[in-house]
Design a protein around this motif. Sequence first.
Motif, mmCIF file in Angstrom:
data_model
loop_
_atom_site.group_PDB
_atom_site.id
_atom_site.type_symbol
_atom_site.label_atom_id
_atom_site.label_comp_id
_atom_site.label_asym_id
_atom_site.label_seq_id
_atom_site.Cartn_x
_atom_site.Cartn_y
_atom_site.Cartn_z
ATOM 1 N N SER A 142 -82.043 79.424 -25.865
ATOM 2 C CA SER A 142 -81.202 79.454 -24.603
ATOM 3 C C SER A 142 -81.449 80.629 -23.948
ATOM 4 C CB SER A 142 -79.640 79.196 -24.747
ATOM 5 O OG SER A 142 -79.057 80.351 -25.287
ATOM 6 N N GLY A 143 -81.019 80.798 -22.711
ATOM 7 C CA GLY A 143 -81.086 82.074 -21.756
ATOM 8 C C GLY A 143 -80.229 82.993 -22.491
ATOM 9 N N TYR A 144 -78.925 82.719 -22.933
ATOM 10 C CA TYR A 144 -77.969 83.634 -23.471
ATOM 11 C C TYR A 144 -78.607 84.261 -24.653
ATOM 12 C CZ TYR A 144 -72.983 84.850 -24.225
ATOM 13 O OH TYR A 144 -71.954 85.651 -24.124
ATOM 14 N N HIS A 151 -74.067 88.824 -15.920
ATOM 15 C CA HIS A 151 -73.558 87.775 -16.579
ATOM 16 C C HIS A 151 -73.182 88.090 -18.243
ATOM 17 C CE1 HIS A 151 -74.387 84.232 -19.072
ATOM 18 N NE2 HIS A 151 -73.906 83.326 -17.957
ATOM 19 N N SER A 162 -74.874 85.296 -10.658
ATOM 20 C CA SER A 162 -74.607 83.835 -10.960
ATOM 21 C C SER A 162 -73.237 83.514 -10.297
ATOM 22 C CB SER A 162 -74.637 83.577 -12.292
ATOM 23 O OG SER A 162 -73.727 84.360 -13.040
ATOM 24 N N ASP A 198 -82.410 89.646 -15.416
ATOM 25 C CA ASP A 198 -82.221 88.326 -15.590
ATOM 26 C C ASP A 198 -82.415 87.526 -14.389
ATOM 27 O OD1 ASP A 198 -81.091 85.952 -16.296
ATOM 28 O OD2 ASP A 198 -79.079 86.470 -17.051
ATOM 29 N N ALA A 230 -82.244 84.180 -14.513
ATOM 30 C CA ALA A 230 -81.740 82.690 -14.504
ATOM 31 C C ALA A 230 -81.800 81.812 -13.369
ATOM 32 C CB ALA A 230 -80.477 82.733 -15.345
ATOM 33 N N HIS A 231 -81.085 82.532 -12.280
ATOM 34 C CA HIS A 231 -80.994 81.766 -11.223
ATOM 35 C C HIS A 231 -82.213 81.931 -9.994
ATOM 36 C CE1 HIS A 231 -76.885 80.235 -12.111
ATOM 37 N NE2 HIS A 231 -76.758 81.252 -12.797
ATOM 38 N N THR A 267 -83.883 81.369 -17.948
ATOM 39 C CA THR A 267 -83.450 80.251 -18.711
ATOM 40 C C THR A 267 -84.377 79.013 -18.203
ATOM 41 O OG1 THR A 267 -81.569 78.613 -19.074
ATOM 42 C CG2 THR A 267 -81.860 79.631 -16.759
ATOM 43 N N SER A 311 -83.226 75.898 -18.204
ATOM 44 C CA SER A 311 -81.895 75.108 -18.216
ATOM 45 C C SER A 311 -81.689 74.925 -16.482
ATOM 46 C CB SER A 311 -80.910 75.406 -18.672
ATOM 47 O OG SER A 311 -80.270 76.549 -18.448
ATOM 48 N N LYS A 312 -82.108 75.893 -15.474
ATOM 49 C CA LYS A 312 -81.488 75.644 -14.219
ATOM 50 C C LYS A 312 -82.672 75.075 -13.410
ATOM 51 C CE LYS A 312 -78.378 79.255 -15.258
ATOM 52 N NZ LYS A 312 -77.216 78.709 -15.857
HETATM 53 N N1 PMP Z 1 -77.968 84.486 -17.281
HETATM 54 C C1 PMP Z 1 -77.207 83.838 -16.425
HETATM 55 C C2 PMP Z 1 -77.340 84.835 -14.950
HETATM 56 C C3 PMP Z 1 -76.784 82.714 -16.194
HETATM 57 O O1 PMP Z 1 -76.058 82.174 -15.102
HETATM 58 C C4 PMP Z 1 -76.820 82.048 -17.292
HETATM 59 C C5 PMP Z 1 -76.323 80.602 -17.449
HETATM 60 N N2 PMP Z 1 -75.148 80.554 -17.114
HETATM 61 C C6 PMP Z 1 -77.593 82.525 -18.560
HETATM 62 C C7 PMP Z 1 -78.047 83.659 -18.402
HETATM 63 C C8 PMP Z 1 -77.462 81.644 -19.840
HETATM 64 O O2 PMP Z 1 -78.503 80.827 -19.699
HETATM 65 P P1 PMP Z 1 -78.447 79.443 -20.783
HETATM 66 O O3 PMP Z 1 -77.590 78.390 -20.224
HETATM 67 O O4 PMP Z 1 -79.840 79.099 -20.702
HETATM 68 O O5 PMP Z 1 -77.741 80.060 -21.927
#
Ligand code: PMP
Length: 388
Positions: free
Chosen positions: A109-111, A135, A183, A208, A210-211, A239, A241-242
């Motif tokens: 996951s991104g997390y 985040h 985010s 990061d 992610a977005h 990530t 996942s987006k």
């Molecule tokens: N970084 C940011 C800026 C995010 O918005 C998110 C998801 N909400 C994440 C990391 C985590 O990514 P993931 O949902 O893949 O765990």
Amino acid sequence: MNNNPYSWIEESLNTIHRADWYRSVQTINSPPGAVVFLSGQKMINFASNDYLGLAADDNLKMSAIEAIRQFGTGSTGSRLLTGDRQLHRELEQAIASTKQTEDAVVFSSGYLANVGTITALVGKRDIIFSDQYNHSSLKSGGILSGGTVIEYPHCDMTVLGKKLQEERQKYRRCLIVTDSVFSMDGDLCPLPNLLDLAEEFNSMLLIDEAHATGVMGKSGAGCVEHFNCTGRELIQIGTLSKALGSLGGYAAGSSALIDFLRNRAPSWIYSTALSPADTAAALAGINIVQKEPERRKRLWENVNYLQTVVKENLGKLKILPTQSPILCFELPDAGTALEVGKYLREEGIFAPAIRPPTVPTSRIRITIMATHNREHIDKLVDSLQRIS
Ligand code: PMP
């Protein structure tokens, strides 16, 4: 003495309720998309991170199904034990090629990508400078690293410069961490200034994306491309996942960095590898990002249209500055944000209230997708107009 060591949990829950901070989940019983069924009710969806509409794309679905047929559902172990697949490497090479970095590594996951990378790079003798609005996963990485963490005011390069001047010399290594698209606000980090400060103070920089991945930059490579900083040395996390429509996370950068993470990032070494289905779907997603720029074009046409109609019609609502498909209407308190969220749901619009402690001020957060049409956006503006 109270002999129930768990009773505090219910008391805490009551406090959360009283502050209007209680969160409950909304069940979506339809495929992802611009229109969804939420607890049985049809809604225009302004709450999704599926920016390009890939999460329900046939190409991604077929790729995932084919991967399951060939490799099964579970990846059965850590990449270092039994979990490694050629598909993982193909995805990593596709990410590195999009980002124009030497290599990339995927996490579950991104997390986990943020936590694993930061804990690998930073130890007790090191310091992290972290944007106040970062985040949660960047913040968790900082805490778990055992390093000293200093938060700087949101995007304030003057304060960051001063703090680097005062503190940098006292520590062995230094890492600056920031969201590239924030985010919960939708604004962008000042990447060129951050790169300059990192260079001046012999500091690593982790952003990061992610977005930003799939959304920002001409080819969808992210904010590094958007700011014309491709090729400058930094660490990019993101990530799958987006905008990429799957699940998982990645780190991209130099070969040495990625090799190091494969040896030192605990959330990569000790966690089961990304599943074959998620890997294959993400690979299909990244190929579409490269080959179908018209999706990104549609997304930005929608963003620009919403910005224009908002300016013309919703002058009284306080809109936070944004340069991305994330747009927030700031509200005075959590109770008002909940009320507005409820009103919008009654109007058939899903746009959630975001409240402290997730964000410093309560708001309605709207995300635009390539799959929205003008009627969806007009309906949102019309409903908001009636309460502004
Ligand atoms: N970084 C940011 C800026 C995010 O918005 C998110 C998801 N909400 C994440 C990391 C985590 O990514 P993931 O949902 O893949 O765990």
